[in-house]
Write a protein that holds these residues in place. Structure first.
Motif, PDB file in Angstrom:
ATOM      1  N   LYS A  23       0.844  -1.205   0.000  1.00  0.00           N
ATOM      2  CA  LYS A  23       0.000   0.000   0.000  1.00  0.00           C
ATOM      3  C   LYS A  23       0.881   1.257   0.000  1.00  0.00           C
ATOM      4  CE  LYS A  23      -3.567   2.341   2.716  1.00  0.00           C
ATOM      5  NZ  LYS A  23      -3.120   3.238   3.774  1.00  0.00           N
ATOM      6  N   ASP A  24       1.924   1.244   0.838  1.00  0.00           N
ATOM      7  CA  ASP A  24       2.831   2.394   0.872  1.00  0.00           C
ATOM      8  C   ASP A  24       3.461   2.626  -0.495  1.00  0.00           C
ATOM      9  OD1 ASP A  24       2.294   2.844   3.527  1.00  0.00           O
ATOM     10  OD2 ASP A  24       4.186   2.016   4.262  1.00  0.00           O
ATOM     11  N   ARG A  26       2.280   1.840  -3.454  1.00  0.00           N
ATOM     12  CA  ARG A  26       1.276   2.415  -4.364  1.00  0.00           C
ATOM     13  C   ARG A  26       1.069   3.900  -4.076  1.00  0.00           C
ATOM     14  NH1 ARG A  26      -1.207  -2.511  -3.159  1.00  0.00           N
ATOM     15  NH2 ARG A  26      -2.612  -1.504  -1.665  1.00  0.00           N
ATOM     16  N   GLU A  27       1.010   4.251  -2.795  1.00  0.00           N
ATOM     17  CA  GLU A  27       0.783   5.657  -2.440  1.00  0.00           C
ATOM     18  C   GLU A  27       1.971   6.531  -2.828  1.00  0.00           C
ATOM     19  OE1 GLU A  27      -0.638   5.916   1.622  1.00  0.00           O
ATOM     20  OE2 GLU A  27      -2.561   5.017   1.041  1.00  0.00           O
ATOM     21  N   ARG A  30       1.762   7.282  -6.438  1.00  0.00           N
ATOM     22  CA  ARG A  30       0.679   8.233  -6.724  1.00  0.00           C
ATOM     23  C   ARG A  30       0.924   9.598  -6.077  1.00  0.00           C
ATOM     24  NH1 ARG A  30      -3.692   3.790  -5.147  1.00  0.00           N
ATOM     25  NH2 ARG A  30      -3.738   2.630  -7.082  1.00  0.00           N
ATOM     26  N   ASP A  31       2.092   9.779  -5.502  1.00  0.00           N
ATOM     27  CA  ASP A  31       2.440  11.026  -4.801  1.00  0.00           C
ATOM     28  C   ASP A  31       1.502  11.334  -3.647  1.00  0.00           C
ATOM     29  OD1 ASP A  31       4.772  11.687  -6.160  1.00  0.00           O
ATOM     30  OD2 ASP A  31       3.665  12.671  -7.781  1.00  0.00           O
ATOM     31  N   ILE A  32       1.002  10.283  -2.991  1.00  0.00           N
ATOM     32  CA  ILE A  32       0.178  10.450  -1.795  1.00  0.00           C
ATOM     33  C   ILE A  32       1.119  10.405  -0.593  1.00  0.00           C
ATOM     34  CG2 ILE A  32      -1.629   9.431  -0.354  1.00  0.00           C
ATOM     35  CD1 ILE A  32      -2.799   8.232  -2.976  1.00  0.00           C
ATOM     36  N   GLU A  33       1.022  11.415   0.246  1.00  0.00           N
ATOM     37  CA  GLU A  33       1.913  11.484   1.403  1.00  0.00           C
ATOM     38  C   GLU A  33       1.586  10.378   2.401  1.00  0.00           C
ATOM     39  OE1 GLU A  33       3.209  14.685   4.809  1.00  0.00           O
ATOM     40  OE2 GLU A  33       2.469  15.424   2.882  1.00  0.00           O
ATOM     41  N   LEU A  34       2.617   9.669   2.824  1.00  0.00           N
ATOM     42  CA  LEU A  34       2.433   8.597   3.800  1.00  0.00           C
ATOM     43  C   LEU A  34       2.215   9.188   5.184  1.00  0.00           C
ATOM     44  CD1 LEU A  34       5.271   6.108   2.756  1.00  0.00           C
ATOM     45  CD2 LEU A  34       2.866   6.102   2.059  1.00  0.00           C
TER      46      LEU A  34
END
Length: 156
Positions: A23-24, A26-27, A30-34
């Motif tokens: 999941k990390d 993939r995020e 996608r430039d999604i902040e962990l």
């Protein structure tokens, strides 16, 4: 010295960084902040892309361990500390050591030498040796060894 596969090393280090590496990943793509997670001691350094800190802390842990448990580390024919079971057990107890180190503002090699010395003293008092005779080579053995190490640490 016993060898530790790269896969085993990564598997156990990941336990300190992520509960869900896929999941990390993939995020990140996608430039999604962990999000940080205080139960994962090295996660904040990973999120901050501070790999040199992760490297230094892990190096300090295991060079401190080797200093205190020299015979146990250097003789894999007799002891299991430098094998995957021992390495994995140290990773399991690392969060407790990390909390103490952060409280003392000290994650140096000397800090880990001091903490592992306390553990070794208590294990020696109890006559516990880190051998395959006392611990097997499966995940339960890792858990049992980690439990004994934590108990020895808690008796301080």
């Amino acid at each position: 010295m016993a060898s530790l596969s790269q896969g085993t090393f990564i598997k156990y280090i990941l336990e300190l960084i992520s509960k869900n590496p896929d999941k990390d990943s993939r995020e990140i793509k996608r430039d999604i902040e962990l999000e940080d997670d205080s139960s994962l001691p090295l996660r904040r350094y990973f999120i901050g892309e501070n790999d040199p800190v992760i490297h230094k802390v892990i190096l300090n842990v295991f060079s401190g361990l080797r200093e205190v448990f020299y015979q146990e580390w250097e003789d894999p024919n007799k002891f299991i500390l430098s094998k995957p079971i021992g390495f994995g057990a140290i990773i399991k107890i690392f969060p407790k050591l990390y909390i103490v180190g952060v409280q003392k503002n000290d994650l140096s090699r000397e800090f880990f030498i001091s903490e592992f010395s306390k553990i070794k003293t208590n294990l020696d008092k109890k006559g516990i040796t880190i051998t395959s005779d006392n611990y097997g080579s499966n995940e339960q053995a890792r858990t049992d060894l980690a439990k004994d190490l934590l108990e020895a640490y808690s008796e301080i």
